[in-house]
Write an enzyme that holds these catalytic residues in place. Structure first.
Site, PDB file in Angstrom:
ATOM      1  N   HIS A 219       7.887   8.258 -12.692  1.00 48.81           N
ATOM      2  CA  HIS A 219       6.498   8.389 -13.118  1.00 48.81           C
ATOM      3  C   HIS A 219       5.644   8.643 -11.883  1.00 48.81           C
ATOM      4  O   HIS A 219       5.908   8.096 -10.825  1.00 48.81           O
ATOM      5  CB  HIS A 219       6.027   7.107 -13.810  1.00 48.81           C
TER       6      HIS A 219
ATOM      7  N   ASP B 108       8.992   7.027 -22.301  1.00 50.59           N
ATOM      8  CA  ASP B 108       9.757   7.936 -23.151  1.00 50.59           C
ATOM      9  C   ASP B 108      11.243   7.590 -23.245  1.00 50.59           C
ATOM     10  O   ASP B 108      11.953   8.186 -24.057  1.00 50.59           O
ATOM     11  CB  ASP B 108       9.624   9.377 -22.633  1.00 50.59           C
TER      12      ASP B 108
END
Ligand code: CMC
Length: 430
Positions: free
Chosen positions: A307, A364
């Site tokens: 991320h 996700d």
């Protein structure tokens, strides 16, 4: 005494003073808005890794500590105690609704659930394999023709328009699924809640009535809440940038949907399942795919890992992992992809490559496994992300439009092309 309110920049022997800005949670920034005017220099920051594009009071994120709050409330508390529309209200109004406010808001959402019948014909003209994300962006963009802003100032009608969008996007998403399956459309029902209505529109069939289960509704509420906002990510920045040009709100949200589609952003939830299926079909050889992800000459990346901002566990990922275990247990589903996901995570978290780059599972990584268990096909996963993210996009659009300092978004560039050249007429070109 050192001056804590300014920074100094020394450039070619001259000192420039730049104001410092501090957020309520200690975020620190150097205000460079007059830098070009004063020094002739711009800043260069590819991918905006170090650039704050706005000040915002909506979402706080601490990537080092793995903290996420909407309007000051911890994501864990909201995910465990609220329903999605309550959190949508919070993002849009800055406060949690009381019982009467929530009832009124749910009622309004319910009243806007239909889409104009003429729009239903649009679905007939997409090929059966059309991407639900492209359909979603087209249909949301088209809403401006059916439900134009009623005044010249879109902020005047914002409550109506934002509620309309939150309600209709769910109907559009479910209708696009029904059309792709060749099944009759199921219209929204006023007696069902936001998530229950969505599930019913997706899965009810004339011969097989769908039973809305409270555990499934609760799981969907949780997933949508976890996706509801994430400050200045790619799609939200897109909504703000496109919105700053003054386009109608539907066009700005449609642009955000398109940005979300990318596999590095919201599209990662679908990419995770594709990846897990590939590994499953390849004898569940997890080791091979970890090695591929580490090999810098191989374009393969572990989808659902890493991320831009989180350098520790994504707090949303932690909640989703637990919810995944719970809902699969309740539904009595045993998914071999969950075992592969767990093994990937376990191995990756011990490998030097992932440790030194701070690569952890993100939101996700496990969400697709829950969606699968709920019966939602993988090409709809990013649509689900869009349903969840919509209140965040709307709140950010509103904040941008209400801010008197907002100007059209217009980054600069460092030109690296040809210097001025003499024009060559066509007949003389070699
Ligand atoms: N697998 C393997 N290596 C990775 C991964 C990954 N998933 N993510 C980053 N790296 C490596 C990357 O190759 C680079 O290595 P090196 O320093 O040797 O060049 C280093 O880690 C830093 O990566 P980056 O691409 O510079 O980082 P970024 O901040 O630009 O990208 C990211 C962030 C999310 C796009 C990236 O981590 C990624 O591609 N992840 C997979 C896609 C994904 O799961 N996206 C969903 C993000 S969360 C939901 C959302 O908000 O959209």
């Amino acid at each position: 005494m050192p001056d804590n309110s300014t920074a100094e920049l020394r450039l070619h022997g001259k000192t420039y003073t730049l104001p410092l800005v501090e957020g309520t949670m200690g975020d620190k920034a150097i205000d460079i808005s007059n830098l070009l005017k004063e020094t002739g220099y711009m800043t260069l920051d590819s991918g905006y890794k170090n650039t704050g594009s706005c000040a915002s009071a909506i979402t706080f994120l601490d990537g080092k500590e793995g903290v996420l709050r909407y309007r000051g409330y911890a994501i864990e508390e909201l995910a465990n105690n609220c329903i999605f529309v309550e959190v949508a209200y919070l993002l849009l109004h800055g406060k949690l609704p009381n019982e009467a406010e929530l009832r009124a808001y749910r009622d309004l959402i319910g009243r806007f659930a239909l889409i104009h019948e003429d729009m239903i014909h649009f679905f007939d003209h997409f090929p059966s394999h059309a991407s639900p994300m492209s359909i979603l962006s087209v249909m949301v963009n088209s809403l401006c023709n059916f439900y134009p802003e009623m005044s010249d100032d879109p902020l005047v009608d914002f409550d109506v328009t934002s509620t309309r969008l939150i309600s209709k996007i769910r109907t559009i998403a479910a209708f696009s699924y029904k059309k792709s399956m060749g099944q009759p459309l199921v219209y929204p029902r006023h007696d069902l809640c936001y998530c229950g209505n969505f599930l019913n529109m997706m899965f009810d069939k004339p011969v097989h009535p769908y039973q809305v289960r409270p555990e499934v509704v609760a799981a969907l509420n949780k997933l949508l809440i976890l996706h509801a906002d994430h400050e200045q990510n790619c799609s939200t920045s897109t909504v703000r940038l496109v919105g700053s040009a003054g386009v109608n709100i539907y066009a700005a949200i449609s642009a955000g949907i398109n940005a979300l589609w990318g596999p590095l952003h919201g599209g990662a939830n679908e990419a995770v399942i594709d990846m897990l299926e590939t590994i499953y079909a390849d004898d569940s050889n997890v080791r091979k795919y970890i090695d591929k992800a580490k090999d810098r000459s191989d374009p393969f990346r572990l989808s659902g890992f890493g991320h831009r901002v989180y350098k520790t566990f994504d707090p949303r990922g932690k909640i989703i992992k637990q919810a995944c275990d719970e809902i699969l247990g309740v539904l009595n589903v045993s998914d071999p992809l969950l075992d592969i996901a767990r093994r990937l995570e376990e191995i990756a978290l011990k490998e030097e490559y992932f440790i030194e780059r701070n690569l952890y599972p993100n939101v996700d990584f496990y969400s697709g496994i829950i969606y699968r268990a709920l019966g939602i096909p993988s090409n709809m996963f990013t649509v689900m992300f869009a349903l969840g993210r919509l209140p965040g996009w709307l709140a950010q659009w509103k904040e941008m439009r209400e801010d008197s300092t907002t100007r059209i978004g217009r980054p600069r560039q460092v030109y690296t092309g040809e210097p001025a050249r003499k024009f060559v007429p066509l007949a003389e070109r070699k």
